[in-house]
Design a protein around this motif. Sequence first.
Motif, PDB file in Angstrom:
ATOM      1  N   LEU A   1       0.830  -1.207   0.000  1.00 57.23           N
ATOM      2  CA  LEU A   1       0.000   0.000   0.000  1.00 57.23           C
ATOM      3  C   LEU A   1       0.865   1.258   0.000  1.00 57.23           C
ATOM      4  O   LEU A   1       0.577   2.232  -0.702  1.00 57.23           O
TER       5      LEU A   1
ATOM      6  N   ALA B   1      -6.908  -1.504   0.296  1.00 59.88           N
ATOM      7  CA  ALA B   1      -6.325  -1.833  -1.005  1.00 59.88           C
ATOM      8  C   ALA B   1      -7.388  -1.781  -2.100  1.00 59.88           C
ATOM      9  O   ALA B   1      -7.158  -1.232  -3.183  1.00 59.88           O
TER      10      ALA B   1
ATOM     11  N   ALA C   1      -2.074  -6.490  -3.305  1.00 60.63           N
ATOM     12  CA  ALA C   1      -2.623  -6.379  -1.952  1.00 60.63           C
ATOM     13  C   ALA C   1      -4.066  -6.860  -1.895  1.00 60.63           C
ATOM     14  O   ALA C   1      -4.477  -7.505  -0.922  1.00 60.63           O
TER      15      ALA C   1
ATOM     16  N   LEU D   1      -1.277  -2.439  -5.766  1.00 60.69           N
ATOM     17  CA  LEU D   1      -2.627  -2.480  -5.210  1.00 60.69           C
ATOM     18  C   LEU D   1      -3.341  -3.783  -5.570  1.00 60.69           C
ATOM     19  O   LEU D   1      -4.036  -4.362  -4.727  1.00 60.69           O
TER      20      LEU D   1
END
Length: 219
Positions: free
Chosen positions: A94, A129, A116, A113
């Motif tokens: 992040l 995320a 995640a 992203l």
Amino acid sequence: MPLDLEEQEQLDQLKAFWQKYRNLITGVVTVALFAYAAYSGYQWWRNSQALDASKLYETMVSAIAKGDKDQTFRAADDLQKDFARTPYAPMSSLIAARIAADAGDSAKALDYLRWATKNASNDGYLALAKMRLVSQLIEQGSEKDFAEADQILKDKPVAGFEALWLERRGDWYLAQKKNAEAKVSYQDAWKKLDQAKEFPEEARRLLKVKLDAVGGIAQ
């Protein structure tokens, strides 16, 4: 001291029972011991992983303080590769995504992203995320990006983050100039946010600005 008849009978019954069930008993005990050993080993591995991951995360933080983006990204990549099951990996992804976006590298930001959203086990990191990914995709603005954002927003919201889901849906509509639909989503988000006292006041102020832009809060 010789056993009396009752004691001898009990002993014979015990011997007979052991003779009949010793394999089963031994097997159960063995499985239990293996299970305990495996659990103990996993606990050691998890603690070891967390310690090593925390050291690598500290390296990343140090690199950020120095403004060394290359080392920052290397640390984030290594945390993804070697310590994906620790909270440090999605957390670092992040952060790396934000640094990449600020540097104008939207492709790298999207990669972090997306990783995640697929690997975060913590609900907070997962929700953050997904919402950050939706925002980044909306900012990209292509038809393909809008379609990916739409798919994410169709997922069931992470518990406790329903208001943010609705707000991002409003952003999604607004970016496509669908102001009426955006207003409805923002109003629904406002109702949810009003019930979620744990969200900071800044979140309410930002949503209020968006609502004002599409006609205000329904009374």
